[in-house]
Design a protein around this motif. Structure first.
Motif, PDB file in Angstrom:
ATOM      1  N   ASP A   1      15.353 -20.351  12.601  1.00  0.00           N
ATOM      2  CA  ASP A   1      15.585 -20.190  11.113  1.00  0.00           C
ATOM      3  C   ASP A   1      14.518 -21.227  10.440  1.00  0.00           C
ATOM      4  O   ASP A   1      14.296 -20.580   9.038  1.00  0.00           O
ATOM      5  N   ASP A   2      14.385 -22.247  10.739  1.00  0.00           N
ATOM      6  CA  ASP A   2      13.506 -23.117  10.120  1.00  0.00           C
ATOM      7  C   ASP A   2      12.037 -22.585   9.868  1.00  0.00           C
ATOM      8  O   ASP A   2      11.213 -22.722   9.067  1.00  0.00           O
ATOM      9  N   LEU A   3      11.622 -22.265  11.252  1.00  0.00           N
ATOM     10  CA  LEU A   3      10.093 -21.640  10.951  1.00  0.00           C
ATOM     11  C   LEU A   3      10.075 -20.483  10.097  1.00  0.00           C
ATOM     12  O   LEU A   3       9.218 -20.380   9.407  1.00  0.00           O
ATOM     13  N   VAL A   4      11.200 -19.379  10.202  1.00  0.00           N
ATOM     14  CA  VAL A   4      11.190 -18.340   9.220  1.00  0.00           C
ATOM     15  C   VAL A   4      11.156 -18.863   7.806  1.00  0.00           C
ATOM     16  O   VAL A   4      10.314 -18.223   6.709  1.00  0.00           O
ATOM     17  N   GLU A   5      11.954 -19.964   7.184  1.00  0.00           N
ATOM     18  CA  GLU A   5      11.811 -20.314   5.988  1.00  0.00           C
ATOM     19  C   GLU A   5      10.661 -21.177   5.552  1.00  0.00           C
ATOM     20  O   GLU A   5      10.109 -20.850   4.426  1.00  0.00           O
ATOM     21  N   ALA A   6      10.035 -21.675   6.449  1.00  0.00           N
ATOM     22  CA  ALA A   6       8.716 -22.575   6.166  1.00  0.00           C
ATOM     23  C   ALA A   6       7.853 -21.401   5.859  1.00  0.00           C
ATOM     24  O   ALA A   6       6.884 -21.632   5.038  1.00  0.00           O
TER      25      ALA A   6
ATOM     26  N   GLY B   1       0.896  -1.245   0.013  1.00  0.00           N
ATOM     27  CA  GLY B   1       0.124   0.137  -0.027  1.00  0.00           C
ATOM     28  C   GLY B   1       0.682   1.132   0.011  1.00  0.00           C
ATOM     29  O   GLY B   1       0.307   2.448  -0.040  1.00  0.00           O
ATOM     30  N   VAL B   2       1.905   1.183   0.027  1.00  0.00           N
ATOM     31  CA  VAL B   2       3.000   2.267   0.192  1.00  0.00           C
ATOM     32  C   VAL B   2       4.325   1.808  -0.604  1.00  0.00           C
ATOM     33  O   VAL B   2       4.652   0.715  -0.551  1.00  0.00           O
ATOM     34  N   GLU B   3       4.984   3.100  -1.119  1.00  0.00           N
ATOM     35  CA  GLU B   3       6.431   2.860  -1.610  1.00  0.00           C
ATOM     36  C   GLU B   3       7.581   2.726  -0.688  1.00  0.00           C
ATOM     37  O   GLU B   3       7.317   3.352   0.530  1.00  0.00           O
ATOM     38  N   GLY B   4       8.287   1.961  -0.904  1.00  0.00           N
ATOM     39  CA  GLY B   4       9.516   1.924   0.143  1.00  0.00           C
ATOM     40  C   GLY B   4       9.554   1.137   1.451  1.00  0.00           C
ATOM     41  O   GLY B   4       8.413   0.188   1.494  1.00  0.00           O
ATOM     42  N   GLU B   5      10.648   0.739   2.095  1.00  0.00           N
ATOM     43  CA  GLU B   5      10.798  -0.324   2.899  1.00  0.00           C
ATOM     44  C   GLU B   5       9.758   0.135   4.135  1.00  0.00           C
ATOM     45  O   GLU B   5       9.898   1.120   4.718  1.00  0.00           O
ATOM     46  N   THR B   6       8.883  -0.807   4.531  1.00  0.00           N
ATOM     47  CA  THR B   6       8.014  -0.567   5.544  1.00  0.00           C
ATOM     48  C   THR B   6       7.948  -1.386   6.619  1.00  0.00           C
ATOM     49  O   THR B   6       8.321  -2.849   6.287  1.00  0.00           O
ATOM     50  N   ASP B   7       8.165  -1.023   8.024  1.00  0.00           N
ATOM     51  CA  ASP B   7       7.997  -1.855   9.206  1.00  0.00           C
ATOM     52  C   ASP B   7       6.802  -2.529   8.899  1.00  0.00           C
ATOM     53  O   ASP B   7       5.636  -1.943   9.278  1.00  0.00           O
ATOM     54  N   LEU B   8       6.526  -3.905   8.853  1.00  0.00           N
ATOM     55  CA  LEU B   8       5.285  -4.525   8.779  1.00  0.00           C
ATOM     56  C   LEU B   8       4.690  -4.398  10.018  1.00  0.00           C
ATOM     57  O   LEU B   8       3.422  -4.221  10.075  1.00  0.00           O
ATOM     58  N   LEU B   9       5.306  -4.394  11.373  1.00  0.00           N
ATOM     59  CA  LEU B   9       4.497  -4.080  12.651  1.00  0.00           C
ATOM     60  C   LEU B   9       3.853  -2.721  12.680  1.00  0.00           C
ATOM     61  O   LEU B   9       3.128  -2.459  13.495  1.00  0.00           O
ATOM     62  N   ALA B  10       4.368  -1.863  11.706  1.00  0.00           N
ATOM     63  CA  ALA B  10       3.739  -0.439  11.824  1.00  0.00           C
ATOM     64  C   ALA B  10       2.584  -0.277  11.100  1.00  0.00           C
ATOM     65  O   ALA B  10       1.844   0.677  11.088  1.00  0.00           O
ATOM     66  N   THR B  11       2.190  -1.203  10.022  1.00  0.00           N
ATOM     67  CA  THR B  11       1.055  -1.312   9.161  1.00  0.00           C
ATOM     68  C   THR B  11       0.016  -1.710   9.950  1.00  0.00           C
ATOM     69  O   THR B  11      -0.175  -2.221  10.987  1.00  0.00           O
ATOM     70  N   ASP B  12      -1.204  -1.515   9.509  1.00  0.00           N
ATOM     71  CA  ASP B  12      -2.441  -1.965   9.954  1.00  0.00           C
ATOM     72  C   ASP B  12      -2.412  -3.569  10.237  1.00  0.00           C
ATOM     73  O   ASP B  12      -3.072  -4.110  11.034  1.00  0.00           O
ATOM     74  N   LEU B  13      -1.986  -4.545   9.264  1.00  0.00           N
ATOM     75  CA  LEU B  13      -1.757  -5.798   9.469  1.00  0.00           C
ATOM     76  C   LEU B  13      -0.936  -6.012  10.642  1.00  0.00           C
ATOM     77  O   LEU B  13      -1.331  -6.920  11.512  1.00  0.00           O
TER      78      LEU B  13
ATOM     79  N   GLU C   1      11.533 -12.087   9.960  1.00  0.00           N
ATOM     80  CA  GLU C   1      12.457 -12.575  11.031  1.00  0.00           C
ATOM     81  C   GLU C   1      11.818 -11.527  12.278  1.00  0.00           C
ATOM     82  O   GLU C   1      11.787 -11.825  13.342  1.00  0.00           O
ATOM     83  N   HIS C   2      11.764 -10.093  11.898  1.00  0.00           N
ATOM     84  CA  HIS C   2      11.489  -9.298  12.660  1.00  0.00           C
ATOM     85  C   HIS C   2      10.256  -9.614  13.377  1.00  0.00           C
ATOM     86  O   HIS C   2      10.062  -9.410  14.492  1.00  0.00           O
ATOM     87  N   VAL C   3       9.122  -9.894  12.767  1.00  0.00           N
ATOM     88  CA  VAL C   3       7.947 -10.016  13.248  1.00  0.00           C
ATOM     89  C   VAL C   3       8.020 -11.466  14.215  1.00  0.00           C
ATOM     90  O   VAL C   3       7.458 -11.424  15.210  1.00  0.00           O
ATOM     91  N   PHE C   4       8.806 -12.289  13.524  1.00  0.00           N
ATOM     92  CA  PHE C   4       8.826 -13.789  14.350  1.00  0.00           C
ATOM     93  C   PHE C   4       9.538 -13.494  15.801  1.00  0.00           C
ATOM     94  O   PHE C   4       9.246 -14.271  16.739  1.00  0.00           O
ATOM     95  N   HIS C   5      10.514 -12.631  16.005  1.00  0.00           N
ATOM     96  CA  HIS C   5      11.254 -12.200  17.180  1.00  0.00           C
ATOM     97  C   HIS C   5      10.179 -12.032  18.157  1.00  0.00           C
ATOM     98  O   HIS C   5      10.053 -12.208  19.433  1.00  0.00           O
TER      99      HIS C   5
ATOM    100  N   LEU D   1      14.528  -8.959   1.832  1.00  0.00           N
ATOM    101  CA  LEU D   1      13.728  -8.057   2.513  1.00  0.00           C
ATOM    102  C   LEU D   1      12.664  -8.464   3.289  1.00  0.00           C
ATOM    103  O   LEU D   1      12.308  -8.477   4.515  1.00  0.00           O
ATOM    104  N   LEU D   2      11.890  -9.546   2.393  1.00  0.00           N
ATOM    105  CA  LEU D   2      10.815 -10.238   2.857  1.00  0.00           C
ATOM    106  C   LEU D   2      11.032 -11.181   4.110  1.00  0.00           C
ATOM    107  O   LEU D   2      10.485 -11.014   4.925  1.00  0.00           O
ATOM    108  N   ARG D   3      12.186 -11.882   3.640  1.00  0.00           N
ATOM    109  CA  ARG D   3      12.613 -12.504   4.969  1.00  0.00           C
ATOM    110  C   ARG D   3      12.912 -11.818   6.194  1.00  0.00           C
ATOM    111  O   ARG D   3      12.698 -12.370   7.300  1.00  0.00           O
ATOM    112  N   ARG D   4      13.607 -10.865   6.014  1.00  0.00           N
ATOM    113  CA  ARG D   4      14.107  -9.664   7.290  1.00  0.00           C
ATOM    114  C   ARG D   4      12.722  -9.394   7.947  1.00  0.00           C
ATOM    115  O   ARG D   4      12.537  -9.400   9.327  1.00  0.00           O
ATOM    116  N   GLN D   5      11.794  -9.122   7.086  1.00  0.00           N
ATOM    117  CA  GLN D   5      10.392  -8.718   7.709  1.00  0.00           C
ATOM    118  C   GLN D   5       9.960  -9.860   8.620  1.00  0.00           C
ATOM    119  O   GLN D   5       9.371  -9.858   9.756  1.00  0.00           O
TER     120      GLN D   5
END
Length: 221
Positions: free
Chosen positions: A168-173, A76-88, A149-153, A143-147
């Motif tokens: 890491d296996d949970l992130v990959e799955a 919904g926006v351009e640029g890298e966005t912190d997923l936890l800052a979005t409505d989702l 990882e961030h949420v999973f922490h 970038l998607l993987r980092r997002q």
């Protein structure tokens, strides 16, 4: 011109420029998705956006427009966005337990993958013969993987992740289960309904990634 009119006109120009930018990027999203990256011309983008070819060109080369289109359609926006800052992301942090979280993830991945699938296919296809796009494609996957990882922490801190599987296996799955490629295979190739896909993601994430058994957890703001 008075001092009071200058800020108004400046703000008006800013809004007009932003609206033009959005029309150009939305046109890129629609055309790249429908007919592919290579086949789409600046003239076609200009016609779809209702602007001149020169205006489209000022908003970047086609590769930059493809990147902007993918970001806009996906988040919904351009640029890298912190997923936890979005409505989702905010909704994820308000769930009452992992059962509700799994259902939310299923619906969210449908909402993200359905409109962006065509663009991701266009990126993957164009990347085969374009070094710049190949790098962009790889960077976006990273970038998607980092997002994730961030949420999973955050999930791990709340006890929402399985403890018997390496992090890491949970992130990959999760990246595999929720990938656009999985959506394309499930819905577009196998012909299954969107709601069946959302239920599949929710069930699979709940059974393989989130902590068993699905239990209630206090919501946190």
């Amino acid at each position: 011109m008075t001092e009071s009119t200058r800020p108004y006109r400046s703000e008006l120009r800013r809004r007009q420029a932003a609206e033009t930018r959005r029309r150009v990027v939305e046109a890129a999203a629609e055309l790249f998705s429908r007919q592919g990256y290579q086949a789409t011309t600046f003239a076609q983008l200009a016609t779809a956006a209702g602007v001149s070819v020169e205006t489209v060109q000022r908003h970047g080369p086609k590769s930059a427009l493809l990147q902007a289109a993918l970001e806009l359609v996906s988040f919904g926006v351009e640029g890298e966005t912190d997923l936890l800052a979005t409505d989702l992301g905010k909704a994820m942090l308000q769930v009452s337990g992992t059962a509700e979280l799994a259902a939310l993830i299923g619906d969210a991945m449908l909402a993200i993958n359905a409109p962006s699938a065509g663009l991701w296919v266009a990126v993957a296809s164009a990347a085969q013969g374009d070094e710049e796009l190949r790098g962009y494609y790889a960077a976006n996957l990273a970038l998607l993987r980092r997002q994730v990882e961030h949420v999973f922490h955050v999930f791990a801190e709340r006890g929402w992740l399985r403890a018997d599987v390496p992090f890491d296996d949970l992130v990959e799955a999760f990246c595999v289960i929720t990938s656009v490629e999985a959506y394309v295979r499930f819905v577009r190739l196998d012909g299954k309904p969107d709601d069946t896909y959302a239920a599949f993601v929710a069930r699979t994430v709940g059974e393989t990634i989130l902590s068993p058994p699905l239990r209630s957890s206090p919501a946190s703001g």
